[in-house]
Write an enzyme that holds these catalytic residues in place. Structure first.
Site: not given
Ligand SMILES: *Cc1c(COP(=O)(O)O)cnc(C)c1O
Length: 383
Positions: A42, A271
């Site tokens: 994702k 800044y």
């Molecule tokens: C993002 C996600 C994962 C992966 O998690 P990591 O900690 O990056 O391994 C697994 N399951 C779901 C439902 C997620 O949203």
């Protein structure tokens, strides 16, 4: 972002695809052989770039991909027309009719979703795979574990839906083993109570994210894991199972020295003049700032590697530039490479350290690298 081919890079992320492949193979080797590997890609593969990452993971033996939403699924379909894809997020009502078209597996948490998806699949005259999500204590997606029965029965009686998996998600697998164990218990109780008539061999039953792998049950019904961060070589926790996995960082974050100059003691930097030089100093102005994803929170706290040495960030990070102290490195000149995250010679700034100084977590740091920053793909030799 387009750029004439002859211009050099000013700030870029280097993505080591060979390290990614080695990480996947090592994680697999540490897991029981029957475990399916769900590669979580994702958010543009955690900012690494979906196309290159997904292609390499598929080539390296990922069984299934998980994305957040349908537009990510559509992007993945472009490269893998027959790859199995699980959409983790809830579909909007008007998105449901696209699910059969993209041939994705959809996560469901409610009877209402089941009914709408069944109608969408019936209209498309195609069967649709769904995974039932159980909320065992995350308080986000999924049906509350004590109320899973009606959703389960709705899926089973939906003419066009096929139950392909059941899963849950841990809220605290990186810091609360006792609560994670409680979530596993709640999940297994749902399986036993509501899904006793299921042929478990034909279902994906999964709970573990990267941190969950620490406490994964080798026996029991679990037959898949969902791995995000760890495949990119970042350890959410130092732990037992994973301590055997030599995960290598895939991502590094680099910029250049645009200018070096001398400033007298007493000068205020950047800044707000939040840093006043205590001595006559040499400073280097780096070609990266928060417009590239260098968090403003590392102002006056973070460090950057130049010539293999750690140089403190002085004053506030600005949109396009960051100022570091190179008083003790007279050899630094304009054009030198600077490393915000990653290795340079024998020195390293790990993503975890950078994230800590930015008051955030590695997941957010990776997602914060902006689209101004080109991702350069390389292949390192094995270690
Ligand atoms: C993002 C996600 C994962 C992966 O998690 P990591 O900690 O990056 O391994 C697994 N399951 C779901 C439902 C997620 O949203």
């Amino acid at each position: 972002m387009s750029r004439p081919a002859s211009l050099p890079y000013r700030c870029w992320a280097e993505i080591d695809l060979a390290a990614l492949e080695r990480n996947l193979r090592r994680i697999r080797a540490a897991l029981p052989p029957h475990m399916k590997y769900v590669a979580v890609v994702k958010a543009d593969a955690y900012g690494h770039g979906l196309h290159h990452i997904a292609a390499r993971l598929m080539h390296s033996g990922a069984d299934l991909f998980a994305v957040a939403n349908l537009s990510e699924a559509a992007a993945l379909r472009e490269i893998g027309s027959d790859w199995p894809i699980l959409v983790l997020g809830a579909l909007l009502p008007e998105e449901m009719r696209f699910a059969p078209e993209y041939d994705v597996t959809v996560t469901v948490s409610s009877v209402e979703e089941v009914e709408k998806l069944d109608r969408a699949a019936a209209a498309a005259r195609r069967h649709l795979d769904v995974h039932l999500k159980i909320d065992t204590g995350m308080g986000r997606l999924g049906v509350w574990h004590e109320e899973a029965g009606p959703v389960y029965r709705a899926i089973r009686s939906a003419a066009y839906l096929r139950l392909a998996g059941v899963f849950t998600h841990f809220s605290s697998s990186d810091d609360d083993a006792a609560f994670t164990a409680e979530q596993r218990r709640r999940f297994l109780a749902v399986l036993d109570r509501e899904c006793a008539d299921l042929d478990r061999e034909r279902l994906l039953i999964h709970a573990d994210n990267s941190a969950g792998l620490d406490t994964i049950e080798q026996a029991g019904p679990f037959n898949a894991v969902r791995v995000g961060l760890l495949q990119f070589g970042i350890r959410p926790v130092a732990n037992s199972l994973l301590s055997d996995v030599q995960a290598e960082p895939v991502f590094s974050f680099r910029a250049r020295v645009g200018l070096v100059k001398n400033l007298p003691a007493g000068t205020g930097i950047s800044y707000g003049r939040t840093h006043i030089l205590k001595r006559d100093s040499r400073v280097a102005i780096l070609t990266a700032g928060y417009g590239d994803g260098v968090p403003r929170a590392v102002s006056n706290r973070g460090q950057v590697l130049v010539r293999g040495r750690r140089c403190p960030i002085l004053g506030r990070v600005t949109m396009d530039q960051t100022i570091v102290d190179v008083t003790d490195l007279p050899e630094v000149v304009a054009g030198d490479d600077a490393v915000l995250v990653g290795r340079q010679d024998a020195a390293e700034i790990p993503l975890a350290e950078f994230s800590r100084l930015a008051d955030t977590i590695p997941w957010e740091t990776l997602c914060s690298v902006t689209k101004r920053v080109p991702r350069l793909y390389r292949t390192s030799l094995g270690v």
